[in-house]
Design an enzyme around this catalytic site. Structure first.
Site, PDB file in Angstrom:
ATOM      1  N   HIS A   1       0.845  -1.188   0.000  1.00 48.81           N
ATOM      2  CA  HIS A   1       0.000   0.000   0.000  1.00 48.81           C
ATOM      3  C   HIS A   1       0.884   1.242   0.000  1.00 48.81           C
ATOM      4  CE1 HIS A   1      -3.617   2.250   0.315  1.00 48.81           C
ATOM      5  NE2 HIS A   1      -3.375   2.717   1.519  1.00 48.81           N
TER       6      HIS A   1
ATOM      7  N   HIS B   1      -3.765   8.918   0.778  1.00 46.96           N
ATOM      8  CA  HIS B   1      -3.651   7.628   0.087  1.00 46.96           C
ATOM      9  C   HIS B   1      -4.981   7.257  -0.543  1.00 46.96           C
ATOM     10  CE1 HIS B   1      -5.321   5.170   3.662  1.00 46.96           C
ATOM     11  NE2 HIS B   1      -5.329   6.422   4.046  1.00 46.96           N
TER      12      HIS B   1
ATOM     13  N   CYS C   1      -3.755   2.470  -5.686  1.00 51.03           N
ATOM     14  CA  CYS C   1      -3.010   3.401  -4.845  1.00 51.03           C
ATOM     15  C   CYS C   1      -1.624   3.707  -5.406  1.00 51.03           C
ATOM     16  CB  CYS C   1      -2.891   2.854  -3.417  1.00 51.03           C
ATOM     17  SG  CYS C   1      -2.010   1.271  -3.289  1.00 51.03           S
TER      18      CYS C   1
END
Length: 235
Positions: A65, A77, A166
């Site tokens: 991530h 994010h 992401c």
């Protein structure tokens, strides 16, 4: 047809993440600078060492991530989330995204670019700092410009495991060009699977079994012949 193919690829991408580390040998990305020297393993960075515009990475079980540090212990994010489509309660939406919210967001292709604390972003995992700088061809933009790009994009967005995740968000903010190295690795794995002659034989066998179970009709006969032929020609 294109939407259906994209949907199937995304689901395969989600399932393949669990095996990518096994199937793919460690290697340098093709876009990595040729003159880069071997680097020691990245260590988890302490929050006090972050600068505005830094790219933060958090290794998860199946994927990595990414986020952009905005300063004052805040991280922007992109994360899948179904709740903004179901509720207008901003206080409820701003709470930490649970696994069920995340999974439903993936399936519904809904996400948001949000700002959370470093602790909520990390979710208990160690944070790697600017590791992607060694794997991307473009030089990072100035930190303030990176942070401003991230702040301007905060809000609801569409989501795709392959084409808008992401990693696309942070690479656009930091390098000016949206890309996903995780998607690139998956596509390489998929091409190696297609080139494998065994996958052609397996697909042909499944096609024959479906014809026997469902009967011979254009709906079953055409894919049973076309898919193995396409895989064979691509191999």
């Amino acid at each position: 047809m294109l939407d259906t193919l994209t949907f199937l690829l995304e689901k395969l991408f989600l399932l393949a993440h669990i095996r990518l580390s096994i199937l793919l040998p460690p290697q340098l990305d093709s876009c990595e600078r040729e003159d880069s020297l071997p680097q020691p393993p990245a260590a988890a960075a302490a929050p006090h060492s972050f600068q505005r515009g830094d790219l933060l990475e958090v290794p998860r079980t199946l994927f990595t991530h990414f986020g952009i540090y905005l300063g004052d212990n805040r991280v922007a994010h992109l994360i899948p989330d179904i709740l903004p489509a179901l509720s207008a309660d901003r206080r409820h939406i701003q709470q930490m995204v649970t696994n069920s919210r995340l999974l439903l967001g993936v399936l519904s292709k809904r996400a948001s670019i949000r700002v959370d604390s470093v602790e909520d972003f990390a979710y208990g995992a160690g944070i790697l700092l600017n590791v992607m700088d060694r794997a991307v061809l473009q030089r990072p933009l100035p930190g303030e410009e990176v942070a401003l790009r991230a702040e301007r994009l905060v809000g609801g967005v569409s989501y795709s495991l392959l084409w808008n995740n992401c990693e696309h968000f942070v690479t656009y903010c930091r390098y000016g060009n949206a890309q996903s190295l995780q998607t690139d690795r998956f596509c390489e794995w998929l091409k190696s699977l297609i080139r494998d002659q065994r996958s052609v034989l397996l697909t042909g066998l499944l096609g024959l079994l479906s014809m026997l179970c469902l009967g011979v009709s254009p709906i079953t006969a055409l894919p049973s012949a076309l898919i193995p032929f396409t895989l064979w020609m691509a191999s």
